[in-house]
Design a protein around this motif. Structure first.
Motif, mmCIF file in Angstrom:
data_model
loop_
_atom_site.group_PDB
_atom_site.id
_atom_site.type_symbol
_atom_site.label_atom_id
_atom_site.label_comp_id
_atom_site.label_asym_id
_atom_site.label_seq_id
_atom_site.Cartn_x
_atom_site.Cartn_y
_atom_site.Cartn_z
ATOM 1 N N ASN A 1 -8.257 9.122 8.929
ATOM 2 C CA ASN A 1 -8.552 10.439 9.823
ATOM 3 C C ASN A 1 -7.472 10.178 11.008
ATOM 4 O O ASN A 1 -7.051 11.134 11.261
ATOM 5 C CB ASN A 1 -9.940 10.587 10.110
ATOM 6 N N ASN A 2 -7.757 9.139 11.654
ATOM 7 C CA ASN A 2 -6.700 8.723 12.856
ATOM 8 C C ASN A 2 -5.269 9.136 12.511
ATOM 9 O O ASN A 2 -4.659 9.473 13.395
ATOM 10 C CB ASN A 2 -7.251 7.620 13.345
ATOM 11 N N LEU A 3 -5.069 8.461 11.364
ATOM 12 C CA LEU A 3 -3.567 8.498 10.875
ATOM 13 C C LEU A 3 -3.299 9.963 10.658
ATOM 14 O O LEU A 3 -1.961 10.446 10.781
ATOM 15 C CB LEU A 3 -3.104 7.578 9.742
ATOM 16 N N ASN A 4 -4.153 10.789 10.336
ATOM 17 C CA ASN A 4 -3.874 12.085 9.975
ATOM 18 C C ASN A 4 -3.472 12.914 11.114
ATOM 19 O O ASN A 4 -2.676 13.683 11.359
ATOM 20 C CB ASN A 4 -4.940 13.021 9.065
ATOM 21 N N TYR B 1 0.066 15.475 15.258
ATOM 22 C CA TYR B 1 0.724 15.591 16.490
ATOM 23 C C TYR B 1 2.225 15.592 16.298
ATOM 24 O O TYR B 1 2.924 16.259 16.844
ATOM 25 C CB TYR B 1 0.212 14.249 17.545
ATOM 26 N N ALA B 2 2.556 14.618 15.394
ATOM 27 C CA ALA B 2 4.086 14.551 15.332
ATOM 28 C C ALA B 2 4.787 15.624 14.892
ATOM 29 O O ALA B 2 5.925 16.089 15.073
ATOM 30 C CB ALA B 2 4.384 13.160 14.476
ATOM 31 N N HIS B 3 4.178 16.156 13.733
ATOM 32 C CA HIS B 3 4.635 17.414 13.035
ATOM 33 C C HIS B 3 4.751 18.617 13.941
ATOM 34 O O HIS B 3 5.606 19.380 13.829
ATOM 35 C CB HIS B 3 3.858 17.670 11.955
ATOM 36 N N GLU C 1 -19.686 -0.172 4.740
ATOM 37 C CA GLU C 1 -19.012 -0.363 6.053
ATOM 38 C C GLU C 1 -17.463 -0.259 5.979
ATOM 39 O O GLU C 1 -17.004 0.394 6.927
ATOM 40 C CB GLU C 1 -19.499 -1.611 6.706
ATOM 41 N N LEU C 2 -16.977 -0.964 5.055
ATOM 42 C CA LEU C 2 -15.914 -1.004 5.039
ATOM 43 C C LEU C 2 -14.936 0.398 4.648
ATOM 44 O O LEU C 2 -14.037 0.823 5.156
ATOM 45 C CB LEU C 2 -14.906 -2.245 3.989
ATOM 46 N N ARG C 3 -15.634 1.036 3.655
ATOM 47 C CA ARG C 3 -15.326 2.569 3.259
ATOM 48 C C ARG C 3 -15.251 3.379 4.515
ATOM 49 O O ARG C 3 -14.210 4.267 4.901
ATOM 50 C CB ARG C 3 -16.121 2.856 2.194
ATOM 51 N N GLN C 4 -16.342 3.360 5.472
ATOM 52 C CA GLN C 4 -16.278 3.914 6.816
ATOM 53 C C GLN C 4 -15.046 3.492 7.502
ATOM 54 O O GLN C 4 -14.251 4.788 8.162
ATOM 55 C CB GLN C 4 -17.725 3.643 7.381
ATOM 56 N N VAL C 5 -14.808 2.465 7.778
ATOM 57 C CA VAL C 5 -13.620 1.980 8.475
ATOM 58 C C VAL C 5 -12.356 2.457 8.004
ATOM 59 O O VAL C 5 -11.459 3.406 8.711
ATOM 60 C CB VAL C 5 -13.653 0.464 8.919
ATOM 61 N N ILE C 6 -12.210 2.390 6.731
ATOM 62 C CA ILE C 6 -10.942 3.104 6.115
ATOM 63 C C ILE C 6 -10.947 4.496 6.232
ATOM 64 O O ILE C 6 -9.816 5.033 6.579
ATOM 65 C CB ILE C 6 -10.869 2.362 4.693
ATOM 66 N N THR C 7 -11.852 5.113 5.983
ATOM 67 C CA THR C 7 -11.987 6.679 6.277
ATOM 68 C C THR C 7 -11.640 6.861 7.780
ATOM 69 O O THR C 7 -10.806 7.931 7.932
ATOM 70 C CB THR C 7 -13.260 7.046 6.064
ATOM 71 N N GLY C 8 -12.175 6.264 8.631
ATOM 72 C CA GLY C 8 -11.956 6.466 10.202
ATOM 73 C C GLY C 8 -10.379 6.195 10.363
ATOM 74 O O GLY C 8 -9.777 7.011 11.295
ATOM 75 N N VAL C 9 -9.675 5.338 9.986
ATOM 76 C CA VAL C 9 -8.462 4.972 10.115
ATOM 77 C C VAL C 9 -7.495 6.164 9.283
ATOM 78 O O VAL C 9 -6.370 6.432 10.015
ATOM 79 C CB VAL C 9 -8.006 3.533 9.458
ATOM 80 N N ILE D 1 -6.468 7.573 20.100
ATOM 81 C CA ILE D 1 -6.534 7.112 18.757
ATOM 82 C C ILE D 1 -5.957 5.856 18.479
ATOM 83 O O ILE D 1 -6.473 5.079 17.461
ATOM 84 C CB ILE D 1 -5.675 8.307 17.933
ATOM 85 N N LEU D 2 -4.683 5.172 19.012
ATOM 86 C CA LEU D 2 -4.252 4.020 18.547
ATOM 87 C C LEU D 2 -5.347 3.107 18.949
ATOM 88 O O LEU D 2 -5.286 1.952 18.435
ATOM 89 C CB LEU D 2 -3.098 3.739 19.335
ATOM 90 N N SER D 3 -6.008 3.212 20.250
ATOM 91 C CA SER D 3 -7.059 2.276 20.634
ATOM 92 C C SER D 3 -8.033 1.992 19.529
ATOM 93 O O SER D 3 -8.410 1.091 19.220
ATOM 94 C CB SER D 3 -7.452 2.744 22.076
ATOM 95 N N VAL D 4 -8.568 3.023 19.032
ATOM 96 C CA VAL D 4 -9.720 3.213 17.922
ATOM 97 C C VAL D 4 -8.849 2.438 17.005
ATOM 98 O O VAL D 4 -9.709 1.778 16.227
ATOM 99 C CB VAL D 4 -10.017 4.679 17.460
#
Length: 93
Positions: free
Chosen positions: A62-65, A70-72, A52-60, A84-87
């Protein structure tokens, strides 16, 4: 260790110690033998993260990517970025 293991070592532990060793080996994703060998020889033994924690970290990650992309591209879609920030905020609570 790639060498053949031909020597058996025996040692005594209490019931509670046995439970602790088995739990730690399982948490590290190792057999009890491999866990004890690594601990006894000073090798690193890292606990695996719960799925469950691995899944949360993976999601985070992906969102940061997505935010980085977007920034690039200099594409500042406020709605998408805020979503994305809300998630991320929800995942990190």
């Amino acid at each position: 260790m790639s060498e053949n293991k031909v020597i058996t070592m025996r040692f005594r532990v209490s019931v509670e110690e046995q439970k602790q060793i088995e739990a730690k080996a399982k948490s590290a994703g190792l057999t009890v033998s491999e866990y004890v060998r690594r601990v006894a020889t000073g090798q690193a033994v890292a606990e695996r993260l719960p799925a469950e924690l691995r899944q949360v970290i993976t999601g985070v990650a992906n969102n940061l990517n997505q935010l980085t992309r977007y920034a690039h591209l200099r594409q500042f879609d406020d709605r998408a970025i805020n979503e994305i920030l809300s998630v991320l905020k929800t995942a990190l609570r």
